[in-house]
Write a protein that holds these residues in place. Structure first.
Motif, PDB file in Angstrom:
ATOM      1  N   TYR A  90       0.803  -1.215   0.000  1.00  0.00           N
ATOM      2  CA  TYR A  90       0.000   0.000   0.000  1.00  0.00           C
ATOM      3  C   TYR A  90       0.839   1.270   0.000  1.00  0.00           C
ATOM      4  N   GLN A  91       1.897   1.302   0.833  1.00  0.00           N
ATOM      5  CA  GLN A  91       2.654   2.562   0.960  1.00  0.00           C
ATOM      6  C   GLN A  91       3.389   2.932  -0.325  1.00  0.00           C
ATOM      7  N   ASP A 111     -12.338  -1.482   5.325  1.00  0.00           N
ATOM      8  CA  ASP A 111     -11.212  -0.595   5.584  1.00  0.00           C
ATOM      9  C   ASP A 111     -10.861   0.286   4.388  1.00  0.00           C
ATOM     10  N   GLY A 112     -11.732   0.356   3.410  1.00  0.00           N
ATOM     11  CA  GLY A 112     -11.502   1.264   2.300  1.00  0.00           C
ATOM     12  C   GLY A 112     -10.287   0.934   1.461  1.00  0.00           C
ATOM     13  N   LEU A 114      -7.233  -0.027   2.407  1.00  0.00           N
ATOM     14  CA  LEU A 114      -5.898   0.229   2.944  1.00  0.00           C
ATOM     15  C   LEU A 114      -5.263  -1.108   3.346  1.00  0.00           C
ATOM     16  N   HIS A 115      -4.916  -1.890   2.337  1.00  0.00           N
ATOM     17  CA  HIS A 115      -4.359  -3.217   2.582  1.00  0.00           C
ATOM     18  C   HIS A 115      -3.340  -3.548   1.511  1.00  0.00           C
ATOM     19  N   HIS A 116      -2.664  -4.676   1.718  1.00  0.00           N
ATOM     20  CA  HIS A 116      -1.687  -5.127   0.736  1.00  0.00           C
ATOM     21  C   HIS A 116      -2.279  -6.150  -0.222  1.00  0.00           C
ATOM     22  N   SER A 117      -3.243  -6.925   0.258  1.00  0.00           N
ATOM     23  CA  SER A 117      -3.755  -8.021  -0.555  1.00  0.00           C
ATOM     24  C   SER A 117      -5.277  -8.033  -0.491  1.00  0.00           C
ATOM     25  N   GLU A 122      -7.052 -13.651   2.532  1.00  0.00           N
ATOM     26  CA  GLU A 122      -5.776 -13.041   2.924  1.00  0.00           C
ATOM     27  C   GLU A 122      -5.977 -11.635   3.444  1.00  0.00           C
TER      28      GLU A 122
ATOM     29  N   THR B 450       2.824   0.883   5.988  1.00  0.00           N
ATOM     30  CA  THR B 450       1.400   0.950   6.272  1.00  0.00           C
ATOM     31  C   THR B 450       1.002  -0.016   7.367  1.00  0.00           C
ATOM     32  N   ILE B 451       0.189   0.464   8.245  1.00  0.00           N
ATOM     33  CA  ILE B 451      -0.323  -0.365   9.333  1.00  0.00           C
ATOM     34  C   ILE B 451      -1.851  -0.254   9.318  1.00  0.00           C
ATOM     35  N   PRO B 453      -5.734   0.233   9.511  1.00  0.00           N
ATOM     36  CA  PRO B 453      -6.468   1.439   9.874  1.00  0.00           C
ATOM     37  C   PRO B 453      -7.051   1.420  11.276  1.00  0.00           C
ATOM     38  N   GLU B 454      -7.438   0.225  11.748  1.00  0.00           N
ATOM     39  CA  GLU B 454      -8.029   0.190  13.094  1.00  0.00           C
ATOM     40  C   GLU B 454      -6.986   0.581  14.139  1.00  0.00           C
ATOM     41  N   PRO B 464     -10.681   5.388   6.240  1.00  0.00           N
ATOM     42  CA  PRO B 464      -9.430   5.991   5.781  1.00  0.00           C
ATOM     43  C   PRO B 464      -9.637   7.015   4.665  1.00  0.00           C
ATOM     44  N   LEU B 497      -0.405  -6.218   8.371  1.00  0.00           N
ATOM     45  CA  LEU B 497      -1.447  -5.262   7.985  1.00  0.00           C
ATOM     46  C   LEU B 497      -2.736  -5.988   7.618  1.00  0.00           C
ATOM     47  N   ASP B 498      -2.584  -7.140   6.985  1.00  0.00           N
ATOM     48  CA  ASP B 498      -3.761  -7.844   6.477  1.00  0.00           C
ATOM     49  C   ASP B 498      -4.280  -8.916   7.428  1.00  0.00           C
TER      50      ASP B 498
END
Lengths: 122, 578
Positions: A90-91, A111-112, A114-117, A122, B450-451, B453-454, B464, B497-498
């Motif tokens: 994501y970053q 979460d809109g 904001l994830h990697h996968s 997953e 990135t971490i 959102p919660e 977000p 993160l996931d």
């Protein structure tokens, strides 16, 4: 009309025989009105093998979302196709240009986006 | 309780101290930052007697926690003038931690300039050994010689660039194969080590007390959750993206996105990108065989294993590691599209003791300045080799991109606070532009991981998309600081993160090791404490909002293929720490 298609990693096997094992570049001629789904079918690429996708450097899909299958391609479009193995944390994509359909799909995601996968489980 | 080893290079003494309260809780980047903040005069000359080199394993380094062998190096940076933390894999952190050490603080300048020392640390104490016979040698040979003399030890060292106090000098840590493959490269801390007359540190942890665990049950529960999460996620699992293709899995992706900086940031696309990609590395390693390897660990206990060993055409060892930033900086950014060329350039950086990101940027700037042509791989090798000779040109190159640009009258200088950018073009990946601009470290791609959102709970907003990029960037930087303090490799951020249980596992393993009551919601809070010290140091060193900016050319020079500029406003940038 003619497209430029780049196939990366395991998708290179769906390219021409002259391709390197890890990369293929094709220039298929397709009828006007061809969609992403039609293109994949004509190349013999199963939907589940499609991951991160770009059209003219705009991000149109992430693994597990299939947000661009109905996208109508235009003459001269450059399409980059990656298998679901690939990642784009994501970053390192925070703020890039995305297609409206993909933005919509990500916003509907918990979460809109904001994830990697985004693949199942997953 | 773990001790601090305080090393004085003026009178050649090494003393063990109990950590004072202000350092007691910190590890890794938290420790290097706290010591620099409390003990180093922010306005000091980074290569003078008032700067210190601080070395620290993370909170869980040296334990059974997976993928946790990062060593942090810190002090005031001679490249940026800011506070600096740069961390590396390799053997050092686990051995330092198992000797019962919280950190090493190296201070003072040598009485006799030109005299070199190796510091040897064992369970019985620290001794100074003359190192004049290894001075001037490259790090590959230094690793070999020191291993012959001291056996299976961790080695921390500098190449000729550090000895010459060049501001692009990194600090090397040996890896499992005892090659010079792991660098705390960024920010010129190798020059700080060189200024102190310290050529190398040798660490033998035989018979050491090990790392105490305050709450074993909680620690074990946490580390197991971390390992499960790492093994499950598509990015970090075995045969996943990182394990198969290494970090260079991103080459073709950023190139397709038009965000792969090419020929000194003049384009976002490189026509030969596929030839220096992770896929090409994987195919080349398989085709050549021999000592080549993908899925290689940069330190013992790593279960992600994103490193590789690139073989020569005959299968013999060439270099470890061809990773994303290095194949980009010494490849695409210089117009070079061949892995044997990038491999040799990386080897030269590792041997001479240079940061690959800064070195590639520097060569690209030299190309733009007309010293050689874009794509001239042989010329690039000669230019790097020149650094070793100590010639005036070599010293210019060894001082990095900003210095070289000034020498050559180049104005397209992709740097923030004196440090050149990594491989993500901010005119395309705008979020990372915000991090480059506002990071306490100068342009740094590892400052904003990135971490979930919660955890962020930024401004109390759970959606977000209702949160500004500035708020997200601050939260990302804080959580990154926490991970950098832990000893866990930052790439753990990908899976935790996931996978919520992985995130819990990280905090539980740290809390279990330290005996704190930290929960997931403490991550950003604790990380913010580190950032506050770093921001305060930089402010006292003279940095202001005006330094939290990208180079001006990015605001008016349109980058093909998107033909966009960096258009995040200064107001938005200032909101990050506003």
């Amino acid at each position: 009309m003619t497209l430029e298609v780049c196939l990366y990693g395991s998708l290179a096997q769906y390219g021409s025989e002259s391709a390197q094992s890890f990369y293929a570049q094709l220039r298929p001629t397709v009828p006007p009105g061809t969609t992403m789904r039609d293109l994949l079918a004509s190349l013999g690429i199963p939907l589940e093998e499609k991951g991160i996708t770009f059209v003219n450097a705009v991000l149109t899909d992430m693994p597990g979302l299939q947000a661009d299958l109905d996208l109508v391609l235009q003459d001269g479009d450059h399409i980059g196709l990656f298998s679901p193995t690939y990642m784009w944390p994501y970053q390192y994509r925070f703020g890039v240009r995305m297609s409206p359909k993909l933005e919509e799909a990500l916003q509907q995601h918990p979460d809109g986006g904001l994830h990697h996968s985004y693949a199942e489980g997953e | 309780m773990a001790k601090i080893l305080r090393v004085n290079m003026t009178d050649l003494t090494a003393k063990y101290e109990d950590p004072p309260e202000k350092y007691a809780l910190w590890g890794g980047r938290g420790f290097t930052t706290a010591v620099t903040y409390h003990e180093v005069l922010p306005t000091c000359h980074p290569l003078g007697p008032l700067n210190k080199l601080v070395i620290a394993p993370g909170w869980v380094s040296g334990t059974a926690a997976p993928t946790s062998g990062r060593t942090s190096f810190g002090g005031k940076s001679p490249l940026t003038g800011t506070i600096k933390e740069s961390n590396a894999g390799g053997l050092a952190s686990q051995k330092i931690a198992r000797l019962g050490l919280k950190g090493i603080i190296v201070e003072g300048l040598p009485k006799e300039p030109g005299k070199w020392w190796t510091l040897k640390i064992t369970k019985d104490g620290a001794t100074f050994l003359p190192a004049d016979d290894i001075a001037g040698k490259g790090m590959y040979e230094v690793c070999k010689i020191l291993a012959e003399r001291h056996g299976k030890v961790a080695i921390i060292g500098i190449g000729p660039a550090g000895e010459m106090k060049l501001t692009n000098a990194g600090i090397c840590v040996n890896d499992t194969e005892n090659t010079a493959g792991r660098y705390a490269g960024r920010g010129g801390l190798g020059a700080v080590m060189g200024s102190k007359g310290l050529k190398a540190i040798v660490i033998d942890d035989t018979g050491g007390p090990g790392v105490p665990i305050a709450n074993k049950e909680l620690f074990d529960q946490g580390r197991k959750k971390m390992a499960d999460s790492s093994r499950e996620h598509a990015i970090t699992k075995k045969d996943g993206a990182l394990n198969s293709y290494g970090t260079a899995v991103l080459v073709n992706i950023l190139n397709e996105a038009g965000g792969f900086p090419t020929r000194n940031f003049s384009s976002g696309r490189f026509e030969l990108a596929a030839q220096i990609s992770g896929e090409a590395i994987n195919a080349g390693v398989k085709e050549r065989g021999g000592e080549g390897r993908v899925g290689h660990p940069c330190h013992p206990g790593c279960i992600i294993q994103c490193s590789n060993i690139w073989p020569k055409p005959d299968g013999s060892f060439h270099v470890s590691v061809q990773e994303y930033e290095s194949v980009w900086s010494l490849g695409a950014d210089c117009g070079i599209g061949n892995l044997d060329d990038t491999g040799e350039l990386i080897w030269l950086c590792n041997d001479i003791g240079l940061d690959t990101i800064e070195a590639g940027n520097t060569i690209a700037i030299a190309m733009e300045g007309g010293l050689l042509k874009f794509g001239d791989a042989e010329g690039a090798k000669k230019l790097l080799a020149e650094v070793r000779t100590g010639s005036p040109l070599g010293r210019i190159i060894g001082n990095g991109g900003v210095f070289t640009a000034r020498a050559l009258g180049v104005t397209r200088v992709p740097a923030v606070k004196g440090q050149c950018m990594p491989a993500y073009e901010p005119r395309v990946v705008k979020g990372i532009g915000i991090t480059y601009a506002t990071s306490t470290m100068g342009a740094d791609h590892t400052s904003g991981y990135t971490i979930a959102p919660e955890i962020l709970a930024v401004g109390g907003k759970v959606d977000p998309f209702a949160v500004s990029k500035a708020d997200l960037s601050q939260a990302f930087q804080a959580t990154t600081a926490f991970i950098d303090a832990s000893g866990y490799c930052l790439f753990n951020a990908f899976h935790i993160l996931d996978i919520p249980s992985g995130m819990e596992g990280m905090v539980e393993s740290v809390a279990g090791a330290l005996g704190t009551d930290w929960k997931v919601e403490h991550i950003a809070k604790v990380g913010m404490e580190i950032l506050k010290m770093e921001r305060a140091f930089n402010e006292a060193a003279g940095f202001t909002k005006a330094d939290d900016r990208l180079p001006d050319f990015m605001t008016y020079e349109k980058l093909p293929p998107h033909n966009t500029v960096f258009d995040v406003s200064n107001e938005e940038l200032d909101k990050v720490y506003g």
